[in-house]
Design an enzyme around this catalytic site. Structure first.
Site, PDB file in Angstrom:
ATOM      1  N   MET A  53     -10.488   5.410 -10.339  1.00 35.85           N
ATOM      2  CA  MET A  53     -10.967   4.122 -10.309  1.00 35.85           C
ATOM      3  C   MET A  53     -11.450   3.847  -8.793  1.00 35.85           C
ATOM      4  O   MET A  53     -11.186   2.585  -8.679  1.00 35.85           O
ATOM      5  CB  MET A  53     -10.006   2.979 -11.120  1.00 35.85           C
ATOM      6  CG  MET A  53      -9.913   3.500 -12.568  1.00 35.85           C
ATOM      7  SD  MET A  53      -9.582   1.808 -13.434  1.00 35.85           S
ATOM      8  CE  MET A  53      -7.838   1.660 -12.958  1.00 35.85           C
ATOM      9  N   GLY A  54     -11.415   4.852  -7.933  1.00 33.82           N
ATOM     10  CA  GLY A  54     -11.876   4.612  -6.517  1.00 33.82           C
ATOM     11  C   GLY A  54     -10.519   3.958  -5.848  1.00 33.82           C
ATOM     12  O   GLY A  54      -9.349   4.494  -6.389  1.00 33.82           O
ATOM     13  N   LEU A 107      -9.624   5.206  -3.150  1.00 31.57           N
ATOM     14  CA  LEU A 107      -8.842   6.727  -3.032  1.00 31.57           C
ATOM     15  C   LEU A 107      -7.848   6.693  -2.010  1.00 31.57           C
ATOM     16  O   LEU A 107      -7.856   6.347  -1.038  1.00 31.57           O
ATOM     17  CB  LEU A 107     -10.138   7.640  -2.613  1.00 31.57           C
ATOM     18  CG  LEU A 107     -11.102   7.673  -3.758  1.00 31.57           C
ATOM     19  CD1 LEU A 107     -12.218   8.906  -3.505  1.00 31.57           C
ATOM     20  CD2 LEU A 107     -10.822   8.082  -5.314  1.00 31.57           C
ATOM     21  N   GLY A 143      -2.914  10.142  -3.197  1.00 30.55           N
ATOM     22  CA  GLY A 143      -2.750  10.947  -4.410  1.00 30.55           C
ATOM     23  C   GLY A 143      -3.874  11.423  -4.919  1.00 30.55           C
ATOM     24  O   GLY A 143      -3.918  12.702  -5.614  1.00 30.55           O
ATOM     25  N   HIS A 144      -4.922  10.798  -5.023  1.00 30.88           N
ATOM     26  CA  HIS A 144      -6.064  11.331  -5.461  1.00 30.88           C
ATOM     27  C   HIS A 144      -6.623  12.505  -4.446  1.00 30.88           C
ATOM     28  O   HIS A 144      -7.121  13.629  -4.988  1.00 30.88           O
ATOM     29  CB  HIS A 144      -7.311  10.258  -5.097  1.00 30.88           C
ATOM     30  CG  HIS A 144      -7.323   9.150  -6.042  1.00 30.88           C
ATOM     31  ND1 HIS A 144      -7.162   7.940  -5.513  1.00 30.88           N
ATOM     32  CD2 HIS A 144      -7.381   8.874  -7.386  1.00 30.88           C
ATOM     33  CE1 HIS A 144      -6.852   6.901  -6.413  1.00 30.88           C
ATOM     34  NE2 HIS A 144      -7.132   7.509  -7.495  1.00 30.88           N
ATOM     35  N   GLN A 156      -9.709  -1.159 -19.912  1.00 28.17           N
ATOM     36  CA  GLN A 156      -8.219  -0.728 -19.722  1.00 28.17           C
ATOM     37  C   GLN A 156      -7.388  -1.991 -19.065  1.00 28.17           C
ATOM     38  O   GLN A 156      -6.231  -1.564 -19.028  1.00 28.17           O
ATOM     39  CB  GLN A 156      -8.226   0.443 -19.071  1.00 28.17           C
ATOM     40  CG  GLN A 156      -8.601   0.343 -17.621  1.00 28.17           C
ATOM     41  CD  GLN A 156      -8.553   1.923 -16.967  1.00 28.17           C
ATOM     42  OE1 GLN A 156      -9.484   2.550 -17.349  1.00 28.17           O
ATOM     43  NE2 GLN A 156      -7.320   2.435 -16.491  1.00 28.17           N
ATOM     44  N   GLY A 183      -2.584  12.643 -12.520  1.00 28.35           N
ATOM     45  CA  GLY A 183      -1.409  12.617 -11.665  1.00 28.35           C
ATOM     46  C   GLY A 183      -0.294  12.482 -12.649  1.00 28.35           C
ATOM     47  O   GLY A 183      -0.221  11.561 -13.684  1.00 28.35           O
ATOM     48  N   ASP A 185       1.248   8.822 -13.551  1.00 31.09           N
ATOM     49  CA  ASP A 185       0.719   8.102 -14.716  1.00 31.09           C
ATOM     50  C   ASP A 185       1.278   9.370 -15.979  1.00 31.09           C
ATOM     51  O   ASP A 185       0.219   9.507 -16.675  1.00 31.09           O
ATOM     52  CB  ASP A 185      -0.592   7.721 -14.729  1.00 31.09           C
ATOM     53  CG  ASP A 185      -0.775   6.764 -13.767  1.00 31.09           C
ATOM     54  OD1 ASP A 185      -0.167   5.771 -13.694  1.00 31.09           O
ATOM     55  OD2 ASP A 185      -1.821   6.974 -12.837  1.00 31.09           O
ATOM     56  N   ARG A 221      -2.569   0.351  -5.858  1.00 29.99           N
ATOM     57  CA  ARG A 221      -1.981  -1.013  -6.051  1.00 29.99           C
ATOM     58  C   ARG A 221      -0.942  -1.259  -4.896  1.00 29.99           C
ATOM     59  O   ARG A 221      -0.709  -2.509  -4.680  1.00 29.99           O
ATOM     60  CB  ARG A 221      -1.082  -1.300  -7.354  1.00 29.99           C
ATOM     61  CG  ARG A 221      -2.151  -1.370  -8.686  1.00 29.99           C
ATOM     62  CD  ARG A 221      -1.172  -1.287  -9.807  1.00 29.99           C
ATOM     63  NE  ARG A 221      -1.980  -1.043 -11.038  1.00 29.99           N
ATOM     64  CZ  ARG A 221      -2.602  -2.317 -11.746  1.00 29.99           C
ATOM     65  NH1 ARG A 221      -2.552  -3.317 -11.352  1.00 29.99           N
ATOM     66  NH2 ARG A 221      -3.219  -1.630 -12.774  1.00 29.99           N
TER      67      ARG A 221
HETATM   68  O1  PAF Z   1      -5.707   6.620 -14.011  1.00 29.10           O
HETATM   69  C1  PAF Z   1      -6.784   6.138 -13.490  1.00 29.10           C
HETATM   70  O2  PAF Z   1      -7.197   5.786 -12.553  1.00 29.10           O
HETATM   71  C2  PAF Z   1      -7.434   5.581 -14.752  1.00 29.10           C
HETATM   72  O3  PAF Z   1      -6.822   5.260 -15.741  1.00 29.10           O
HETATM   73  C3  PAF Z   1      -8.719   6.470 -15.076  1.00 29.10           C
HETATM   74  C4  PAF Z   1      -7.934   7.843 -15.766  1.00 29.10           C
HETATM   75  C5  PAF Z   1      -9.713   6.867 -14.138  1.00 29.10           C
HETATM   76  C6  PAF Z   1      -9.334   5.839 -16.424  1.00 29.10           C
HETATM   77  O4  PAF Z   1     -10.365   4.910 -15.866  1.00 29.10           O
END
Ligand code: PAF
Length: 282
Positions: free
Chosen positions: A30-31, A33, A36-37, A61, A149, A152, A189
């Protein structure tokens, strides 16, 4: 560097590359970044395939409109950060209309028990929203590998279920949690925390490690009591859940001395910012 925002164009590229024998790696994000990404991207770079990072803040979501509105968004920054890593990485950054051409609504999945606990219990329809967007992305990319990751962890098990049911050819790679120097699990966050609260949030990982270090020495009830009290006594901190669960089905564990693989899961709300984490106990 390929940056696409239209599903049709992506599908054309993917089709051509698949015909040429290229494997596709997909990292849904979800950007905003962060390290972790980048760790997920580094893991993908170890494969020989073509890497796609999708950037889309998925409204279905979020069960709280304010949470969606406040979610950090920084597409230009994200593109620049990816460029630094490698200009071979492709980006898919669709509009809301592109991903939800009709109604902005989640589909309804049946994940059973796993969706009724922790994040599923406290964020109604969260996993329906995640599953809706991830299924759309899997449908577009038909990835050979996808990277998620471990922070989650519950989400990763939901993705596993989607893959087992509908996208059997995709291989799910679950990557370790990346942490700040103070132990706080890295999350988009975290930037919503004040500096003071960011520093104090180190207590979350510290308490998980405390649980790990004291397993077998202190009863589960006592461990929970100590952790609740250490966290809730901090101004602005509210422990939402602290659960000891088995790794495979997320069933609650009552005896920490059992032979099961156990993880401890935590969610703390810090000045309205939702922080989750988990570690393997054994
Ligand atoms: O983990 C996230 O960032 C989001 O839940 C995902 C998997 C990109 C779906 O929008």
């Amino acid at each position: 560097m390929i940056i696409e925002n239209k599903v049709k164009n992506v599908q054309k590229i993917i089709k051509k590359n698949k015909c040429n024998g290229k494997e596709i790696c997909l990292i849904p994000t979800m950007g905003s970044l962060h390290k972790g990404h980048f760790f997920l991207i580094e893991e993908a770079l170890k494969k020989s395939g073509e890497i796609w990072v999708s950037i889309f803040v998925n409204p279905t979501q979020f069960n709280d409109l304010d949470d969606y509105k406040n979610y950090p968004k920084s597409i230009n920054d994200d593109i620049n950060k990816i460029k630094v890593l490698s200009d071979k990485i492709c980006i898919f950054s669709p509009s809301l209309k592109e991903m939800y051409p009709n109604d902005v609504k989640h589909d309804t999945f049946n994940f059973g028990y796993i969706d009724s606990i922790m994040e599923g219990e406290f964020r109604s329809n969260h996993f329906n929203g995640v599953a809706t967007i991830v299924s759309k992305l899997f449908e577009i990319f038909k990835p050979d590998f996808t990277f998620f990751g471990e922070k989650d962890f519950q989400q990763a098990l939901i993705i596993k279920k989607i893959i087992n049911k509908t996208f059997k050819k995709t291989k799910l790679i679950i990557c370790n949690t990346v942490r700040e120097k103070n132990g706080l699990a890295i999350s988009s966050r975290n930037q919503l925390l004040s500096e003071k609260k960011f520093i104090k949030s180190a207590i979350i990982y510290k308490m998980l490690v405390f649980a790990k270090d004291n397993i077998g020495k202190i009863s589960m009830q006592k461990l929970k009591k100590i952790i609740y009290s250490n966290i809730n006594k901090l101004p602005g901190f509210e422990l939402e859940y602290l659960d000891f669960r088995d790794t495979n089905y997320l069933k609650k564990v009552t005896n920490l001395n059992s032979n099961e693989n156990i993880r401890v899961f935590i969610c703390v709300i810090v000045d309205g910012v939702r922080l989750i984490d988990n570690i393997k106990l054994k």
